[in-house]
Design a protein around this motif. Structure first.
Motif, PDB file in Angstrom:
ATOM      1  N   ASN A 191      46.371  41.709  45.989  1.00  0.00           N
ATOM      2  CA  ASN A 191      46.926  42.330  45.892  1.00  0.00           C
ATOM      3  C   ASN A 191      47.714  41.086  44.787  1.00  0.00           C
ATOM      4  OD1 ASN A 191      47.222  41.804  48.532  1.00  0.00           O
ATOM      5  ND2 ASN A 191      49.025  42.893  48.429  1.00  0.00           N
ATOM      6  N   CYS A 192      48.269  40.005  45.548  1.00  0.00           N
ATOM      7  CA  CYS A 192      49.224  39.145  44.787  1.00  0.00           C
ATOM      8  C   CYS A 192      49.274  38.541  43.927  1.00  0.00           C
ATOM      9  CB  CYS A 192      49.467  38.450  46.251  1.00  0.00           C
ATOM     10  SG  CYS A 192      50.518  39.094  47.751  1.00  0.00           S
ATOM     11  N   ASP A 193      47.888  38.551  43.539  1.00  0.00           N
ATOM     12  CA  ASP A 193      47.633  37.666  42.027  1.00  0.00           C
ATOM     13  C   ASP A 193      47.791  38.499  41.546  1.00  0.00           C
ATOM     14  OD1 ASP A 193      46.113  36.239  43.982  1.00  0.00           O
ATOM     15  OD2 ASP A 193      44.246  36.972  44.674  1.00  0.00           O
ATOM     16  N   ALA A 194      47.369  37.880  40.008  1.00  0.00           N
ATOM     17  CA  ALA A 194      48.060  38.243  38.396  1.00  0.00           C
ATOM     18  C   ALA A 194      47.309  37.508  37.943  1.00  0.00           C
ATOM     19  CB  ALA A 194      49.457  38.520  38.493  1.00  0.00           C
ATOM     20  N   GLU A 195      47.566  38.552  36.670  1.00  0.00           N
ATOM     21  CA  GLU A 195      47.099  37.009  35.307  1.00  0.00           C
ATOM     22  C   GLU A 195      47.234  35.824  35.143  1.00  0.00           C
ATOM     23  OE1 GLU A 195      48.218  40.379  35.299  1.00  0.00           O
ATOM     24  OE2 GLU A 195      46.441  41.098  34.652  1.00  0.00           O
ATOM     25  N   VAL A 196      48.620  35.385  35.397  1.00  0.00           N
ATOM     26  CA  VAL A 196      49.293  34.358  34.986  1.00  0.00           C
ATOM     27  C   VAL A 196      48.440  33.635  35.722  1.00  0.00           C
ATOM     28  CG1 VAL A 196      51.159  34.376  37.292  1.00  0.00           C
ATOM     29  CG2 VAL A 196      50.832  32.515  35.248  1.00  0.00           C
ATOM     30  N   ASP A 197      47.710  33.873  37.081  1.00  0.00           N
ATOM     31  CA  ASP A 197      47.488  33.205  38.186  1.00  0.00           C
ATOM     32  C   ASP A 197      45.451  32.769  37.741  1.00  0.00           C
ATOM     33  OD1 ASP A 197      49.240  33.027  40.447  1.00  0.00           O
ATOM     34  OD2 ASP A 197      47.995  35.093  40.898  1.00  0.00           O
ATOM     35  N   GLN A 198      45.433  33.707  36.948  1.00  0.00           N
ATOM     36  CA  GLN A 198      43.969  33.399  36.081  1.00  0.00           C
ATOM     37  C   GLN A 198      44.587  32.069  35.230  1.00  0.00           C
ATOM     38  OE1 GLN A 198      40.048  35.053  36.830  1.00  0.00           O
ATOM     39  NE2 GLN A 198      40.304  32.606  35.650  1.00  0.00           N
ATOM     40  N   MET A 199      45.208  32.272  34.491  1.00  0.00           N
ATOM     41  CA  MET A 199      45.011  31.171  34.200  1.00  0.00           C
ATOM     42  C   MET A 199      45.372  30.123  33.896  1.00  0.00           C
ATOM     43  SD  MET A 199      48.902  32.757  31.193  1.00  0.00           S
ATOM     44  CE  MET A 199      48.801  31.393  30.839  1.00  0.00           C
ATOM     45  N   LEU A 200      46.050  29.772  35.234  1.00  0.00           N
ATOM     46  CA  LEU A 200      46.056  28.916  36.259  1.00  0.00           C
ATOM     47  C   LEU A 200      44.821  27.959  37.147  1.00  0.00           C
ATOM     48  CD1 LEU A 200      49.425  28.004  38.565  1.00  0.00           C
ATOM     49  CD2 LEU A 200      48.522  27.427  35.718  1.00  0.00           C
ATOM     50  N   LEU A 201      43.963  28.979  37.227  1.00  0.00           N
ATOM     51  CA  LEU A 201      42.521  28.998  37.845  1.00  0.00           C
ATOM     52  C   LEU A 201      41.719  29.511  37.312  1.00  0.00           C
ATOM     53  CD1 LEU A 201      43.523  31.262  40.689  1.00  0.00           C
ATOM     54  CD2 LEU A 201      43.349  28.192  41.499  1.00  0.00           C
ATOM     55  N   HIS A 202      40.242  27.981  36.956  1.00  0.00           N
ATOM     56  CA  HIS A 202      39.425  27.973  35.536  1.00  0.00           C
ATOM     57  C   HIS A 202      37.893  28.306  36.270  1.00  0.00           C
ATOM     58  CE1 HIS A 202      41.737  23.506  34.758  1.00  0.00           C
ATOM     59  NE2 HIS A 202      42.323  25.000  34.122  1.00  0.00           N
TER      60      HIS A 202
END
Length: 183
Positions: free
Chosen positions: A75-86
């Protein structure tokens, strides 16, 4: 096939490094991350060693090392986090077939131990989110939560889970077994 479960990193590089050191010891076939990767969340204090970019770098290195990783969005994760994680981490759940059982792994802010998806007896439901270790059975479904590696609640220790040979263990980082259940 051994599985290791961690949850609720909340940007703590310190506790992620502890968890990855345990993964080196445990040697799981797959490391399963149950969400809340980078951000601490507005209701939580800053965890020890708060460094979201460092967490992203460390997880990316792990995922690119050839080791098996599965992950779901918290619930604290967002699309911007996916941009950082490969590696993919925006799914609400993953299904894992393990030793003849179906494991439904999710963060716990949608389906949860108190609001289960359609599962059959002998299936396993595992979530994070509450930061509380759980090992129990309800209506023949095994219910699990490894607790939080970074921000445990209710005086529980920082913890992770291991599933192997039909037994789920929740351990603290000193190697003590907090909870266990045979599937």
């Amino acid at each position: 096939m051994k599985l290791m479960f961690i949850s609720d990193i909340h940007g703590s590089l310190y506790w992620l490094e502890q968890a990855l050191a345990k993964a080196e010891e445990e040697e799981p076939h797959t490391l399963v991350i149950l969400g809340d990767f980078l951000y601490h969340g507005p209701r939580n204090p800053l965890p020890e060693g708060y460094n979201p970019q460092g967490v992203a770098d460390k997880l990316n290195a792990y995922s690119q090392s050839g080791k098996s990783l599965a992950a779901v969005r918290g619930n604290c994760d967002a699309e911007v986090d996916q941009m950082l994680l490969h590696f993919p981490m925006m799914g609400d759940y993953v299904l894992i077939l393990h030793e003849g059982r179906k494991i439904y792994a999710t963060h716990g802010h949608g389906f949860s131990i108190d609001h289960l998806p359609a599962l059959s007896p002998q299936d396993v439901f595992i979530q994070g989110h509450t930061h509380l270790p759980v090992a129990g059975v309800k209506d023949g479904i095994t219910l699990l939560n490894p607790g939080s590696i970074a921000l445990p609640k209710e005086n529980n220790p920082n913890s992770y889970g291991v599933l192997e040979n039909g037994e789920f263990l929740i351990k603290d980082f000193s190697g003590n077994i907090i909870k266990q259940i045979r599937l």
